[in-house]
Structure formats: structure tokens, C-alpha cells
Write an enzyme that holds these catalytic residues in place. Structure first.
Site, PDB file in Angstrom:
ATOM      1  N   HIS A   7       0.835  -1.194   0.000  1.00 55.88           N
ATOM      2  CA  HIS A   7       0.000   0.000   0.000  1.00 55.88           C
ATOM      3  C   HIS A   7       0.877   1.254   0.000  1.00 55.88           C
ATOM      4  O   HIS A   7       2.079   1.174   0.189  1.00 55.88           O
ATOM      5  CB  HIS A   7      -0.947   0.031   1.209  1.00 55.88           C
ATOM      6  CG  HIS A   7      -0.223   0.100   2.524  1.00 55.88           C
ATOM      7  ND1 HIS A   7       0.081  -1.031   3.249  1.00 55.88           N
ATOM      8  CD2 HIS A   7       0.265   1.136   3.236  1.00 55.88           C
ATOM      9  CE1 HIS A   7       0.723  -0.681   4.350  1.00 55.88           C
ATOM     10  NE2 HIS A   7       0.846   0.636   4.362  1.00 55.88           N
ATOM     11  N   ARG A  11      -0.345  10.544   5.697  1.00 61.11           N
ATOM     12  CA  ARG A  11      -0.931  11.033   6.941  1.00 61.11           C
ATOM     13  C   ARG A  11      -1.929  12.132   6.601  1.00 61.11           C
ATOM     14  O   ARG A  11      -1.684  12.930   5.696  1.00 61.11           O
ATOM     15  CB  ARG A  11       0.148  11.573   7.877  1.00 61.11           C
ATOM     16  CG  ARG A  11       1.085  10.499   8.352  1.00 61.11           C
ATOM     17  CD  ARG A  11       2.093  11.012   9.352  1.00 61.11           C
ATOM     18  NE  ARG A  11       2.925  12.049   8.756  1.00 61.11           N
ATOM     19  CZ  ARG A  11       3.669  12.896   9.451  1.00 61.11           C
ATOM     20  NH1 ARG A  11       3.670  12.859  10.755  1.00 61.11           N
ATOM     21  NH2 ARG A  11       4.411  13.784   8.840  1.00 61.11           N
ATOM     22  N   GLU A  56      -3.390   3.964   2.253  1.00 61.67           N
ATOM     23  CA  GLU A  56      -3.670   3.927   3.688  1.00 61.67           C
ATOM     24  C   GLU A  56      -3.685   5.356   4.195  1.00 61.67           C
ATOM     25  O   GLU A  56      -2.676   6.058   4.118  1.00 61.67           O
ATOM     26  CB  GLU A  56      -2.583   3.136   4.420  1.00 61.67           C
ATOM     27  CG  GLU A  56      -2.695   3.201   5.924  1.00 61.67           C
ATOM     28  CD  GLU A  56      -1.436   2.685   6.605  1.00 61.67           C
ATOM     29  OE1 GLU A  56      -0.936   3.372   7.521  1.00 61.67           O
ATOM     30  OE2 GLU A  56      -0.947   1.606   6.218  1.00 61.67           O
ATOM     31  N   ASN A  60      -4.029  10.559  13.117  1.00 58.63           N
ATOM     32  CA  ASN A  60      -3.664  10.601  14.532  1.00 58.63           C
ATOM     33  C   ASN A  60      -4.732  11.398  15.280  1.00 58.63           C
ATOM     34  O   ASN A  60      -4.968  12.567  14.978  1.00 58.63           O
ATOM     35  CB  ASN A  60      -2.286  11.223  14.716  1.00 58.63           C
ATOM     36  CG  ASN A  60      -1.207  10.339  14.145  1.00 58.63           C
ATOM     37  OD1 ASN A  60      -1.157   9.150  14.442  1.00 58.63           O
ATOM     38  ND2 ASN A  60      -0.360  10.896  13.297  1.00 58.63           N
ATOM     39  N   HIS A  76       3.687  11.741  -5.678  1.00 58.30           N
ATOM     40  CA  HIS A  76       2.254  11.842  -5.939  1.00 58.30           C
ATOM     41  C   HIS A  76       1.645  10.445  -6.038  1.00 58.30           C
ATOM     42  O   HIS A  76       2.348   9.460  -6.196  1.00 58.30           O
ATOM     43  CB  HIS A  76       1.978  12.630  -7.231  1.00 58.30           C
ATOM     44  CG  HIS A  76       2.499  11.977  -8.465  1.00 58.30           C
ATOM     45  ND1 HIS A  76       3.719  12.283  -9.017  1.00 58.30           N
ATOM     46  CD2 HIS A  76       1.975  11.012  -9.266  1.00 58.30           C
ATOM     47  CE1 HIS A  76       3.922  11.550 -10.091  1.00 58.30           C
ATOM     48  NE2 HIS A  76       2.879  10.763 -10.267  1.00 58.30           N
ATOM     49  N   GLU A 119      -2.130  12.613  -9.392  1.00 57.14           N
ATOM     50  CA  GLU A 119      -2.091  12.641 -10.853  1.00 57.14           C
ATOM     51  C   GLU A 119      -3.252  11.798 -11.388  1.00 57.14           C
ATOM     52  O   GLU A 119      -3.451  10.672 -10.949  1.00 57.14           O
ATOM     53  CB  GLU A 119      -0.766  12.060 -11.354  1.00 57.14           C
ATOM     54  CG  GLU A 119      -0.658  12.018 -12.854  1.00 57.14           C
ATOM     55  CD  GLU A 119       0.659  11.391 -13.321  1.00 57.14           C
ATOM     56  OE1 GLU A 119       1.049  11.650 -14.469  1.00 57.14           O
ATOM     57  OE2 GLU A 119       1.282  10.633 -12.543  1.00 57.14           O
TER      58      GLU A 119
END
Length: 142
Positions: A7, A11, A56, A60, A76, A119
Site C-alpha cells: 500500500h 498522513r 492507507e 492521529n 504523488h 495525478e
């Protein structure tokens, strides 16, 4: 040595805004893990039927002020779309800035709410040049 893609992780600061953005691109939530002890959530999203290539989203719970102001250092994410013009129009209609319009009928760049460069590439042959895309200028960085 065999290598298996797992993956791509990014964040995010605002989970709801980020998930809404990726849903606009056509991604679906495929898996979620919430860690009470670690105070974070991992949300995996992928195109329908392509669960082997997820993104993913790492959120937090107590904030993430360490996030860089420019996610481009990461590079990207790239997604192939059926119709680049329709995809860009849908994104624009939902408040997303088209940073690099698909003037060539082939490629466009947008940014997620967390400043990640995305993109978009036309599936198959380039579409014929069309307005408003042909005369649209770049906006910001991509």
C-alpha cells in the site's frame, strides 16, 4: 527476491475531508483499524475491485502538527480514469482546485485536503482537446 506491493500511506489532518476527497475519485473504504492505545486510525481505500492496491490514510486522533505544509516531497499518487474531463468536472463541482488542467486530454493534477499531489491519467487514447480545459491555466503547484 520477490517483492509484493502492499500500500501507499499518507498522513491526514482531517479524516472526514480526506475520505470525502478520495471517495470523489471513486475509492472505497476496504478496511479500517482503530487503535485506542496508539490513538490513531488506519483507513484503507482502493478503487472498486482493486483491493490489492490501496492507499492507507493514517489519522492521529490527537492531531498531527508535524505534517509538512507541502505534501509534494512525497511525490504523488496516480490513478487512471475513464474520462479525464468528467472526473475533473466532478472534482471542480465539489470544490477541488484543478492545479494542472487536462489540456492535453491525458493528464491532470489535483491536491488532496492534506496537500498530497494526485495525478489523474486518461485510460486509453488521449481525449480530443476541449474547453474549458484547453485554455485553463495552472493553479498553484502540482
Amino acid at each position: 527476491m520477490p517483492l509484493t506491493y502492499l500500500h501507499t500511506m499518507v498522513r491526514v489532518k482531517d479524516l472526514d475531508a480526506s475520505m470525502a476527497f478520495y471517495k470523489l475519485l471513486g475509492l472505497e473504504e476496504t478496511r479500517r483499524m482503530d487503535s485506542e492505545k496508539g490513538r490513531f486510525s488506519l483507513i484503507f481505500m482502493a478503487p472498486p475491485g482493486q483491493t490489492d492496491c490501496p492507499i492507507e490514510l493514517t489519522y492521529n486522533w490527537d492531531g498531527d502538527e508535524g505534517l509538512p505544509s507541502d505534501g509534494r516531497h512525497f511525490g504523488h499518487l496516480a490513478y487512471r480514469v475513464d474520462n479525464i474531463y468528467e472526473t475533473c468536472q466532478l472534482l471542480m463541482d465539489n470544490g477541488v482546485t484543478i492545479n494542472r488542467p487536462p489540456r492535453d486530454g491525458h493528464m491532470a493534477f489535483v491536491r488532496s485536503p492534506d496537500n498530497i499531489s494526485i495525478e489523474l491519467l486518461q485510460e486509453g487514447d488521449d481525449l480530443p482537446p476541449a474547453e474549458p480545459w484547453t485554455s485553463m491555466e495552472n493553479t498553484g503547484s502540482w
